[in-house]
Design a protein around this motif. Structure first.
Motif, PDB file in Angstrom:
ATOM      1  N   ILE A  38     -16.625 -18.374 -12.926  1.00 31.70           N
ATOM      2  CA  ILE A  38     -16.648 -17.067 -12.886  1.00 31.70           C
ATOM      3  C   ILE A  38     -15.850 -16.876 -11.691  1.00 31.70           C
ATOM      4  CG2 ILE A  38     -18.073 -14.998 -12.388  1.00 31.70           C
ATOM      5  CD1 ILE A  38     -20.507 -16.620 -13.840  1.00 31.70           C
ATOM      6  N   ALA A  39     -14.768 -15.828 -12.067  1.00 27.83           N
ATOM      7  CA  ALA A  39     -13.876 -15.770 -10.606  1.00 27.83           C
ATOM      8  C   ALA A  39     -14.241 -14.434 -10.044  1.00 27.83           C
ATOM      9  CB  ALA A  39     -12.329 -15.604 -11.591  1.00 27.83           C
ATOM     10  N   ARG A  40     -13.659 -14.166  -8.852  1.00 27.86           N
ATOM     11  CA  ARG A  40     -13.753 -12.948  -8.259  1.00 27.86           C
ATOM     12  C   ARG A  40     -12.277 -12.287  -8.006  1.00 27.86           C
ATOM     13  NH1 ARG A  40     -18.793 -12.087  -5.629  1.00 27.86           N
ATOM     14  NH2 ARG A  40     -18.023 -10.193  -6.029  1.00 27.86           N
ATOM     15  N   CYS A  41     -12.329 -11.008  -7.859  1.00 23.41           N
ATOM     16  CA  CYS A  41     -11.291 -10.188  -7.449  1.00 23.41           C
ATOM     17  C   CYS A  41     -11.521  -9.244  -6.485  1.00 23.41           C
ATOM     18  CB  CYS A  41     -10.416  -9.654  -8.772  1.00 23.41           C
ATOM     19  SG  CYS A  41     -11.295  -8.483  -9.466  1.00 23.41           S
ATOM     20  N   ALA A  42     -10.432  -9.122  -5.650  1.00 13.61           N
ATOM     21  CA  ALA A  42     -10.678  -7.889  -4.619  1.00 13.61           C
ATOM     22  C   ALA A  42      -9.062  -7.274  -4.362  1.00 13.61           C
ATOM     23  CB  ALA A  42     -11.125  -8.433  -3.309  1.00 13.61           C
ATOM     24  N   VAL A  43      -9.488  -5.856  -4.230  1.00 14.11           N
ATOM     25  CA  VAL A  43      -8.231  -4.967  -4.062  1.00 14.11           C
ATOM     26  C   VAL A  43      -7.869  -5.012  -2.590  1.00 14.11           C
ATOM     27  CG1 VAL A  43      -7.537  -2.642  -3.880  1.00 14.11           C
ATOM     28  CG2 VAL A  43      -8.856  -3.530  -6.022  1.00 14.11           C
ATOM     29  N   LEU A  44      -6.887  -5.376  -2.276  1.00 15.24           N
ATOM     30  CA  LEU A  44      -6.481  -5.381  -0.693  1.00 15.24           C
ATOM     31  C   LEU A  44      -5.645  -4.126  -0.434  1.00 15.24           C
ATOM     32  CD1 LEU A  44      -5.422  -9.264  -0.743  1.00 15.24           C
ATOM     33  CD2 LEU A  44      -7.903  -8.138  -0.186  1.00 15.24           C
ATOM     34  N   HIS A  45      -5.948  -3.793   0.629  1.00 12.04           N
ATOM     35  CA  HIS A  45      -5.249  -2.521   1.358  1.00 12.04           C
ATOM     36  C   HIS A  45      -4.189  -2.783   2.428  1.00 12.04           C
ATOM     37  CE1 HIS A  45      -9.054  -1.361  -0.935  1.00 12.04           C
ATOM     38  NE2 HIS A  45      -8.603  -0.238  -0.970  1.00 12.04           N
ATOM     39  N   ASP A  46      -3.483  -1.755   2.554  1.00 16.38           N
ATOM     40  CA  ASP A  46      -2.276  -1.864   3.741  1.00 16.38           C
ATOM     41  C   ASP A  46      -3.251  -1.350   4.872  1.00 16.38           C
ATOM     42  OD1 ASP A  46      -2.321   0.931   3.402  1.00 16.38           O
ATOM     43  OD2 ASP A  46      -0.155   0.809   2.787  1.00 16.38           O
ATOM     44  N   ASP A  47      -2.571  -1.203   6.179  1.00 13.44           N
ATOM     45  CA  ASP A  47      -3.153  -0.613   7.371  1.00 13.44           C
ATOM     46  C   ASP A  47      -3.422   0.562   7.255  1.00 13.44           C
ATOM     47  OD1 ASP A  47      -2.920  -3.001   8.517  1.00 13.44           O
ATOM     48  OD2 ASP A  47      -0.858  -2.804   9.333  1.00 13.44           O
ATOM     49  N   THR A  66      -8.468  -6.122   3.512  1.00 15.52           N
ATOM     50  CA  THR A  66      -7.168  -6.223   3.690  1.00 15.52           C
ATOM     51  C   THR A  66      -6.825  -7.736   3.600  1.00 15.52           C
ATOM     52  OG1 THR A  66      -7.184  -6.734   5.997  1.00 15.52           O
ATOM     53  CG2 THR A  66      -6.998  -4.501   5.337  1.00 15.52           C
ATOM     54  N   ARG A  67      -5.558  -8.210   3.740  1.00 15.99           N
ATOM     55  CA  ARG A  67      -5.117  -9.599   3.650  1.00 15.99           C
ATOM     56  C   ARG A  67      -5.600 -10.312   4.977  1.00 15.99           C
ATOM     57  NH1 ARG A  67      -0.871 -13.103   1.059  1.00 15.99           N
ATOM     58  NH2 ARG A  67      -0.290 -11.942  -0.725  1.00 15.99           N
ATOM     59  N   ALA A  68      -6.134  -9.549   5.977  1.00 18.56           N
ATOM     60  CA  ALA A  68      -6.696 -10.197   7.061  1.00 18.56           C
ATOM     61  C   ALA A  68      -8.199 -10.718   6.915  1.00 18.56           C
ATOM     62  CB  ALA A  68      -6.698  -9.286   8.439  1.00 18.56           C
ATOM     63  N   HIS A  69      -8.641 -10.101   5.808  1.00 17.75           N
ATOM     64  CA  HIS A  69     -10.010 -10.623   5.621  1.00 17.75           C
ATOM     65  C   HIS A  69     -10.360 -11.737   4.735  1.00 17.75           C
ATOM     66  CE1 HIS A  69     -10.626  -6.064   6.487  1.00 17.75           C
ATOM     67  NE2 HIS A  69     -11.361  -6.635   7.500  1.00 17.75           N
ATOM     68  N   VAL A  70      -9.160 -11.970   3.829  1.00 18.03           N
ATOM     69  CA  VAL A  70      -9.081 -13.217   2.984  1.00 18.03           C
ATOM     70  C   VAL A  70      -9.634 -14.586   3.511  1.00 18.03           C
ATOM     71  CG1 VAL A  70      -7.675 -14.662   1.523  1.00 18.03           C
ATOM     72  CG2 VAL A  70      -7.264 -12.109   1.544  1.00 18.03           C
ATOM     73  N   LYS A  71      -9.580 -14.736   4.829  1.00 21.07           N
ATOM     74  CA  LYS A  71      -9.832 -15.951   5.425  1.00 21.07           C
ATOM     75  C   LYS A  71     -11.338 -15.846   5.360  1.00 21.07           C
ATOM     76  CE  LYS A  71      -9.692 -14.233  10.146  1.00 21.07           C
ATOM     77  NZ  LYS A  71     -10.391 -13.352   9.867  1.00 21.07           N
ATOM     78  N   ASP A  72     -12.187 -14.707   5.270  1.00 29.49           N
ATOM     79  CA  ASP A  72     -13.892 -14.681   5.187  1.00 29.49           C
ATOM     80  C   ASP A  72     -14.178 -14.497   3.801  1.00 29.49           C
ATOM     81  OD1 ASP A  72     -13.675 -14.737   8.007  1.00 29.49           O
ATOM     82  OD2 ASP A  72     -13.001 -12.980   8.253  1.00 29.49           O
TER      83      ASP A  72
END
Length: 147
Positions: free
Chosen positions: A123-132, A107-113
């Protein structure tokens, strides 16, 4: 100049590569990237206008060397069986999320980590972020590139 860190958020879509290509077009059209041939370090009379296409941008030798310090420096998302290489985007896998952050859905809350996810310059990264409720909401692309 050195490399620049960058990140972008886009609405979720299942096809990560399609999301990347749409983002790249939007950034290019907005001119939201470093244009080495129009940079302040060049005398005014030597500055060139921005290219009219992504293809023209990448035909330029200085761009190939210095990059754009943006998402334009990566060209496609690698698949699960591919090895990430220069100018690619590697998705965060469910296994990585579980192993490094202890969660199945980011989730967006994990982005800080997100610094725990291994990455390399260009080389970039990507991640799918989910709602609650665990529904995919957006995709975060991040990396660092440019010289």
């Amino acid at each position: 100049m050195g490399a620049s860190e960058w990140d972008y958020y886009v609405p979720y879509q299942e096809d990560l590569n399609a999301a990347l290509q749409q983002l790249r077009r939007a950034v290019f059209e907005a001119g939201d990237y470093y244009w080495v041939n129009g940079a302040d370090w060049r005398p005014q009379e030597e500055r060139e206008p921005r290219p009219q296409s992504l293809e023209a941008l990448w035909e330029d030798e200085l761009v190939q060397e210095a990059g754009t310090h943006s998402i334009l420096d990566v060209f496609h998302v690698v698949g699960p069986d591919d090895t990430p290489d220069y100018n690619t985007v590697e998705p965060v896998t469910a296994e990585e999320a579980r192993e490094l952050l202890g969660v199945d859905r980011l989730t967006r809350a994990h982005v800080k980590d997100f610094d725990v996810f291994p990455r390399s310059r260009w080389i970039a990264r990507c991640a799918v972020l989910h709602d609650d409720e665990g529904k995919p909401q957006e995709i975060r692309f991040w990396g660092h590139s440019g010289d």
